[in-house]
Design an enzyme around this catalytic site. Structure first.
Site, PDB file in Angstrom:
ATOM      1  N   ASP A   1      25.431  52.512  15.456  1.00 22.28           N
ATOM      2  CA  ASP A   1      25.262  51.066  15.334  1.00 22.28           C
ATOM      3  C   ASP A   1      25.142  50.620  13.882  1.00 22.28           C
ATOM      4  O   ASP A   1      25.630  49.554  13.509  1.00 22.28           O
ATOM      5  CB  ASP A   1      24.022  50.620  16.115  1.00 22.28           C
ATOM      6  CG  ASP A   1      24.257  50.625  17.622  1.00 22.28           C
ATOM      7  OD1 ASP A   1      25.426  50.560  18.038  1.00 22.28           O
ATOM      8  OD2 ASP A   1      23.268  50.707  18.375  1.00 22.28           O
TER       9      ASP A   1
ATOM     10  N   ASN B   1      22.001  41.612  13.427  1.00 21.61           N
ATOM     11  CA  ASN B   1      20.787  41.882  14.200  1.00 21.61           C
ATOM     12  C   ASN B   1      19.615  40.995  13.800  1.00 21.61           C
ATOM     13  O   ASN B   1      19.088  40.258  14.615  1.00 21.61           O
ATOM     14  CB  ASN B   1      20.364  43.343  14.039  1.00 21.61           C
ATOM     15  CG  ASN B   1      20.955  44.248  15.091  1.00 21.61           C
ATOM     16  OD1 ASN B   1      21.552  43.792  16.052  1.00 21.61           O
ATOM     17  ND2 ASN B   1      20.782  45.544  14.916  1.00 21.61           N
ATOM     18  N   ASP B   2      19.196  41.109  12.537  1.00 29.33           N
ATOM     19  CA  ASP B   2      17.948  40.441  12.166  1.00 29.33           C
ATOM     20  C   ASP B   2      17.770  40.299  10.663  1.00 29.33           C
ATOM     21  O   ASP B   2      18.366  41.026   9.868  1.00 29.33           O
ATOM     22  CB  ASP B   2      16.735  41.195  12.735  1.00 29.33           C
ATOM     23  CG  ASP B   2      16.784  42.697  12.490  1.00 29.33           C
ATOM     24  OD1 ASP B   2      17.087  43.110  11.357  1.00 29.33           O
ATOM     25  OD2 ASP B   2      16.524  43.464  13.429  1.00 29.33           O
TER      26      ASP B   2
ATOM     27  N   THR C   1      17.479  43.723  20.972  1.00 34.59           N
ATOM     28  CA  THR C   1      17.313  45.091  21.463  1.00 34.59           C
ATOM     29  C   THR C   1      17.083  46.082  20.326  1.00 34.59           C
ATOM     30  O   THR C   1      17.106  47.293  20.552  1.00 34.59           O
ATOM     31  CB  THR C   1      18.555  45.527  22.265  1.00 34.59           C
ATOM     32  OG1 THR C   1      19.728  45.365  21.456  1.00 34.59           O
ATOM     33  CG2 THR C   1      18.700  44.699  23.529  1.00 34.59           C
TER      34      THR C   1
END
Length: 283
Positions: free
Chosen positions: A68, A142-143, A183
């Site tokens: 990922d 993602n973040d 997640t």
């Protein structure tokens, strides 16, 4: 003539081996192929090396071999150009990838034949504002994470939506995640899992000093800002695990939807909740 770009995690032998096979398959199909310079060196094909830049925005698809992390870094390079990204998992979790390395050649033939779907995933941008001036803007799939340094004590953070302060955290930091990032780190910090199609951002404190501090879910298009109210030591902003940008007391981080999306290649039959069950529970 179709054109593809290929990125591999050179530290993973399986990624290198599978990358060699995929390169052969692509060239045999008559496609043009660009390789990230590191991949070109590892595969012994310096003639295909192409530095990151406008040329990467002209390919029909970017193929990524790794986990990922490798996929996320690749998405950041090409998302502004709208390039679809196909992830082939040679890592451990592979939550965002479309296929496993053992199935790659057979599944790649399906993709080359046009048998695939495109899933749009929201991305965010975090901008550091100091004394009214924007110093840096960082994209993330993602973040975006504001966190204290290794020797610092808790940081005091103030979260606002528009003109309203909605939370004040004394914590090790705070995570602002997209639904895709729900997640990842946010989940480890106690945040909820959110379906990728939901238009929202998640604000989750990291190790807050009070039991009453909880995650907040806000609309993707609100004016979300986080102010560093006080910090007894180092604090920084990172996006998708990047090196942190140093923050000072009084700095404001504005977080919102990016003006582009990540376009992830999916095989027919893909279901988010099937992947969620398989990857997080192992069933």
């Amino acid at each position: 003539m179709p054109k593809y770009a290929l990125v591999i995690n050179e530290d993973k032998p399986m990624a290198v081996t599978t990358g060699e096979e995929i390169l052969q398959r692509l060239e045999a199909s008559g496609a043009a192929v660009l390789l990230h310079p590191a991949a070109a060196g590892r595969l012994g094909r310096p003639d295909l090396a192409a530095p990151e830049g406008p040329a990467w925005g002209e390919v029909d698809m970017l193929i990524v071999l790794g986990g990922d992390g490798t996929l996320i870094r690749a998405v950041q390079r090409v998302a502004p150009y709208g390039v679809p990204v196909l992830g082939i998992n040679t890592g451990h979790l592979g939550f965002l990838t479309a296929m496993e390395s053992g199935d790659a050649l057979a599944e790649l033939d399906r993709v080359l034949a046009g048998s695939y779907l495109l899933e749009e995933r929201m991305m965010l941008e975090a901008t550091v504002v100091r004394d009214g001036l924007a110093l840096a803007t960082m994209p993330a799939l993602n973040d975006a994470v504001i966190s204290k340094g290794p020797r610092a004590r808790m940081v005091h953070l103030e979260v606002s939506v528009g003109e309203t302060v909605v939370a004040r955290y004394r914590a090790d930091g705070v995570i602002v995640a997209t639904p895709t990032g729900s997640t990842a780190y946010s989940l480890s910090a106690g945040g909820p899992v959110v379906e990728p199609t939901v238009d929202c951002l998640l604000v989750t404190p990291i190790c807050p000093h009070t039991m009453s501090a909880r995650s907040i879910v806000v609309g993707a298009d609100v004016a979300l800002a986080i102010r560093v109210a006080a910090s007894p030591g180092e604090v920084g902003l990172s996006a998708d695990g990047s090196d942190p940008f140093p923050l000072l007391p009084g700095d404001v981080v504005r977080v919102g939807r990016a003006p582009y999306t990540a376009r992830l290649v999916r095989l027919p039959g893909y279901r988010f909740y099937d992947v969620l069950r398989q990857k997080l529970s192992g069933t």
